[in-house]
Design a protein around this motif. Structure first.
Motif: not given
Length: 144
Positions: A37-43, A55-60, A63-79
């Motif tokens: 997650e920290m490295h935005f590595d969905p694979e 997954e129940v996100s911090p905002v409630g 999210d299913d597996r695909q939604h979680v993995l798409s959130f961590y797409d490398p294009k969305n990466k933050v440090e």
């Protein structure tokens, strides 16, 4: 000691060892998952998730597996940096669980931010080891 008693003790030790191994396996899966997650590595995240991951996100949000993995797409990466500590681990019946305190530090634009969450993870054996099937992230309020 009778044979039956010795056999029962041996079986209980073997079951305990297997249960402890699964708890360790879940802890290891969570460690790998959070690092990915920290490295935005969905694979890499995907290898630690069971097919029916939810997954129940911090905002409630749920999210299913695909939604979680798409959130961590490398294009969305933050440090992000993460410091974590185990709060509790064990079993509910035969289901391994792990609860961790997760202290995230990250930068969004020019602003440094911090967030402390409690992560609860539940796993199951899927033939390739213990995988994470459920996760819930809850905002931690230290003053309650």
């Amino acid at each position: 000691m009778g044979r039956l008693l010795k056999f029962c003790i041996l079986v209980s030790l073997l079951c305990t060892t297997d249960a402890n191994a699964q708890a360790g396996d879940l802890s290891n899966a969570v460690r790998k998952f959070l690092a990915a997650e920290m490295h935005f590595d969905p694979e890499a995240m995907e290898t630690e998730m069971c097919r029916e991951y939810l997954e129940v996100s911090p905002v409630g949000d749920l999210d299913d597996r695909q939604h979680v993995l798409s959130f961590y797409d490398p294009k969305n990466k933050v440090e992000v940096t993460l410091a974590s500590s185990i709060v509790d681990q064990g079993y509910i019946g035969s289901i391994p669980f792990l609860v961790e305190k997760l202290h995230y530090s990250f930068t969004m634009g020019t602003k440094n931010r911090e967030s402390v969450l409690i992560g609860s993870f539940y796993g199951k054996e899927d033939g390739e080891g213990v995988k994470i099937c459920r996760a819930q992230y809850t905002v931690f309020h230290p003053h309650h």
